[in-house]
Design an enzyme around this catalytic site. Structure first.
Site, PDB file in Angstrom:
ATOM      1  N   ASN A  33      -2.229  19.324  -2.015  1.00 39.13           N
ATOM      2  CA  ASN A  33      -3.336  18.759  -1.255  1.00 39.13           C
ATOM      3  C   ASN A  33      -3.069  18.738   0.255  1.00 39.13           C
ATOM      4  OD1 ASN A  33      -5.804  17.213  -0.913  1.00 39.13           O
ATOM      5  ND2 ASN A  33      -4.430  15.522  -0.442  1.00 39.13           N
TER       6      ASN A  33
ATOM      7  N   LYS B 268       5.255   3.852   8.326  1.00 39.07           N
ATOM      8  CA  LYS B 268       4.048   4.670   8.494  1.00 39.07           C
ATOM      9  C   LYS B 268       2.821   3.767   8.598  1.00 39.07           C
ATOM     10  CE  LYS B 268       3.659   7.874   5.382  1.00 39.07           C
ATOM     11  NZ  LYS B 268       3.290   8.887   4.387  1.00 39.07           N
TER      12      LYS B 268
ATOM     13  N   SER C 149      -7.165   5.804   3.350  1.00 38.14           N
ATOM     14  CA  SER C 149      -7.107   4.892   2.198  1.00 38.14           C
ATOM     15  C   SER C 149      -7.524   3.487   2.625  1.00 38.14           C
ATOM     16  CB  SER C 149      -5.680   4.812   1.652  1.00 38.14           C
ATOM     17  OG  SER C 149      -5.449   5.812   0.698  1.00 38.14           O
TER      18      SER C 149
ATOM     19  N   GLY D  47      -2.793   8.174  -4.397  1.00 36.28           N
ATOM     20  CA  GLY D  47      -2.137   9.391  -4.892  1.00 36.28           C
ATOM     21  C   GLY D  47      -0.920   9.781  -4.076  1.00 36.28           C
ATOM     22  N   ASP D  48      -0.187  10.731  -4.592  1.00 32.11           N
ATOM     23  CA  ASP D  48       0.922  11.390  -3.894  1.00 32.11           C
ATOM     24  C   ASP D  48       1.141  12.695  -4.677  1.00 32.11           C
ATOM     25  OD1 ASP D  48       3.050  10.697  -1.665  1.00 32.11           O
ATOM     26  OD2 ASP D  48       4.207  11.611  -3.262  1.00 32.11           O
TER      27      ASP D  48
ATOM     28  N   THR E 243      -4.935  13.565   4.902  1.00 31.62           N
ATOM     29  CA  THR E 243      -3.540  13.733   5.337  1.00 31.62           C
ATOM     30  C   THR E 243      -3.390  15.029   6.126  1.00 31.62           C
ATOM     31  OG1 THR E 243      -2.881  12.583   3.318  1.00 31.62           O
ATOM     32  CG2 THR E 243      -1.135  13.636   4.581  1.00 31.62           C
TER      33      THR E 243
ATOM     34  N   GLN F 111       7.083   4.150   3.961  1.00 38.29           N
ATOM     35  CA  GLN F 111       5.673   3.741   3.969  1.00 38.29           C
ATOM     36  C   GLN F 111       5.450   2.485   4.822  1.00 38.29           C
ATOM     37  OE1 GLN F 111       3.669   5.788   1.593  1.00 38.29           O
ATOM     38  NE2 GLN F 111       1.986   5.161   2.906  1.00 38.29           N
TER      39      GLN F 111
ATOM     40  N   LYS G 254       5.479   2.005  -3.020  1.00 36.82           N
ATOM     41  CA  LYS G 254       5.375   3.338  -3.629  1.00 36.82           C
ATOM     42  C   LYS G 254       5.620   3.171  -5.117  1.00 36.82           C
ATOM     43  CE  LYS G 254       4.756   7.588  -2.078  1.00 36.82           C
ATOM     44  NZ  LYS G 254       4.105   8.016  -0.822  1.00 36.82           N
TER      45      LYS G 254
ATOM     46  N   LYS H 266       0.863  -1.196   0.000  1.00 34.97           N
ATOM     47  CA  LYS H 266       0.000   0.000   0.000  1.00 34.97           C
ATOM     48  C   LYS H 266       0.889   1.232   0.000  1.00 34.97           C
ATOM     49  CE  LYS H 266      -3.895   2.121   0.277  1.00 34.97           C
ATOM     50  NZ  LYS H 266      -3.467   2.820  -0.974  1.00 34.97           N
TER      51      LYS H 266
HETATM   52  N1  GLU Z   1       0.994   9.093  -0.652  1.00 33.97           N
HETATM   53  C1  GLU Z   1       0.383   9.082   0.641  1.00 33.97           C
HETATM   54  C2  GLU Z   1       1.427   8.824   1.703  1.00 33.97           C
HETATM   55  O1  GLU Z   1       2.557   9.272   1.545  1.00 33.97           O
HETATM   56  C3  GLU Z   1      -0.838   8.169   0.720  1.00 33.97           C
HETATM   57  C4  GLU Z   1      -0.626   6.741   0.407  1.00 33.97           C
HETATM   58  C5  GLU Z   1      -1.903   5.911   0.323  1.00 33.97           C
HETATM   59  O2  GLU Z   1      -2.975   6.432   0.591  1.00 33.97           O
HETATM   60  O3  GLU Z   1      -1.789   4.723  -0.001  1.00 33.97           O
HETATM   61  O4  GLU Z   1       1.189   8.257   2.738  1.00 33.97           O
END
Ligand code: GLU
Length: 450
Positions: free
Chosen positions: A239, A112, A383, A163-164, A207, A109, A124, A88
């Site tokens: 965003n 996180k 998400s 997204g990012d 976020t 990630q 990612k 994810k």
């Molecule tokens: N890009 C976002 C992050 O850095 C969201 C990632 C997601 O929702 O999978 O956490």
């Protein structure tokens, strides 16, 4: 052991891996005491396995622009670790995207996602495609070409991109449309979808709102402070920044700055959010000079006029700073100026926006420092809420998502603050976050075997 693993990694890496090495080095230094206290980690090769991605997928994306010229970009997906759940993480479309940048983001990630306590692994992806200046039609054609390759590697229970930077709900919509056409599956293969076809309420805000919920809890618990009437500096205008500003203003704070890759706005009377949204909202990508034109009392500083190694966005007196733009945007010189100007907290909205020497300095000076992998986890958490709603064919209302997000951000703060204390690193939220996240992933890796 940690030093040896880091040295080996440095030897086998190339120059584009700088940010990846930076991220790994920060995590491994936090982990030294815990890794050495439990022989199971070494026996199972946990740290070596954790710093090596499961797979790096690279593909060619070819598409036609509005003049029918052929364009070629690189596309990537890095599936780093799926011990806790399906891979994810977001997709970034930006000219700076390389495997090195995506390795750092995918590695962060894992931690996180672990901190959210939810069943999601770390990944990612993205492309060096630059959406700036492209027509909607070109963006659509690029997204479709990108998905023609990516679709074979993802799935609702395999890998769920989102997204990012450069990828908002419009791009996710185009990507989802193409995935559905190719696979004939209408499932939660992407998150951050438009509400019309399976998106969750509040995903766009998650976020930024989460960053502020985290900050609120940290300020309350550590300093018995609130955000009400406090002056705050925010960087970025995408965003994350827009929704951080929105929630800060909701709680009564006065936000005086924002920025983009070309310049900085300082508005001593407080940022006019509706105006900013009309310039930058929904991936509009117009210049901040338009803000200055509409608000003559604001100050616009062009990037070329920035002092060496410093960013004007961090040069104004403030109570708290929220870096919400991109990696390594808050340097040691910026940290010095924040400290000089009385800032008491730095809360990261972007991924790794603060350089290691700036973090050291902030922590030495007793500034509360919240690392992005904890404070910006609200996006990926919602998400996962979207994945849950898609899997059960349900739609949650706004209040339910908001309540769950608020609760989750508070829990993340509590978890990392407690862990830091437990390991004798009180108020070191970097160590607290890294250790708490590591323990959950490492346990799963041990249990699943090699
Ligand atoms: N890009 C976002 C992050 O850095 C969201 C990632 C997601 O929702 O999978 O956490």
């Amino acid at each position: 052991m940690v030093e040896k693993i880091l040295a080996n990694l440095e030897k086998s890496s190339c120059a584009v891996d700088n940010t990846f090495l930076q991220a790994v080095s920060e995590v491994l230094h936090s982990l030294t005491p815990i890794v050495e206290s439990d022989p199971r980690y070494e026996m199972n090769g946990i740290v070596e396995r954790l710093v090596t991605p499961d797979r790096i997928i690279q593909f060619k994306v070819q598409w036609l622009d509005d003049q029918n010229r052929v364009n070629i970009n690189n596309g990537y997906r890095i599936q780093f670790n799926n011990s806790l759940g399906p891979y994810k993480g977001g997709l970034r479309f930006h000219p700076s995207v390389t495997t090195g940048v995506l390795k750092f983001l995918a590695f962060e990630q894992i931690f996180k996602n672990s901190l959210t306590g939810l069943p999601i692994g770390g990944a990612k992806g993205g492309s060096d495609f630059d959406p700036k200046g492209k027509s909607d039609f070109e963006i659509m054609k690029f997204c479709r070409a990108f998905m023609r390759e990516l679709h074979q590697y993802i799935g609702a229970r395999t890998d769920v991109p989102a997204g990012d930077i450069g990828v908002g709900s419009k791009e996710i919509g185009f990507l989802f449309g193409e995935y559905k056409r190719i696979s004939r599956n209408y499932d939660g293969v992407l998150s951050g979808k438009p509400y019309a076809f399976g998106g969750s309420l509040m995903r766009p805000q998650a976020t930024g709102y989460g960053v502020v919920y985290f900050a609120q809890e940290m300020l309350k618990e550590e300093l018995q402070e609130t955000l009400d009437s406090q002056v705050c500096c925010v960087s970025g205008a995408g965003n994350v920044a827009l929704h951080t500003i929105e929630k800060l203003q909701f709680f009564g704070a006065k936000v005086i700055t924002c920025s983009d890759s070309e310049g900085t706005i300082y508005d001593p009377d407080g940022i006019k959010l509706e105006l900013l949204k009309s310039i930058k909202g929904d991936e509009k990508r117009q210049s901040l000079k338009l803000y200055k034109a509409k608000v003559p009392t604001s100050v616009y500083t062009q990037k070329d006029d920035y002092p060496e190694g410093a960013h004007p966005v961090w040069s104004y007196p403030c109570f708290a700073a929220f870096p919400c733009a991109t990696q390594n945007e808050l340097t040691k010189a910026d940290a010095q100026s924040l400290i000089r100007n009385g800032c008491i907290a730095v809360v990261e909205g972007a991924n790794m926006p603060t350089t290691p020497d700036a973090i050291d300095l902030l922590q030495e000076e007793g500034i509360l420092f919240a690392p992005g992998k904890a404070s910006n986890a609200g996006g990926v958490a919602v998400s996962e809420f979207e994945m849950s709603q898609n899997a059960s064919m349900e739609k949650w209302d706004y209040d339910k998502v908001d309540r769950k997000l608020d609760e989750l951000m508070r829990q993340i703060y509590k978890r990392i603050a407690l862990t830091a204390k437990e390991y004798g690193r009180e108020r070191n939220f970097v160590d607290g976050a890294n250790i708490a996240a590591f323990k959950r992933v490492a346990e799963a890796m041990i249990l699943e075997g090699v």
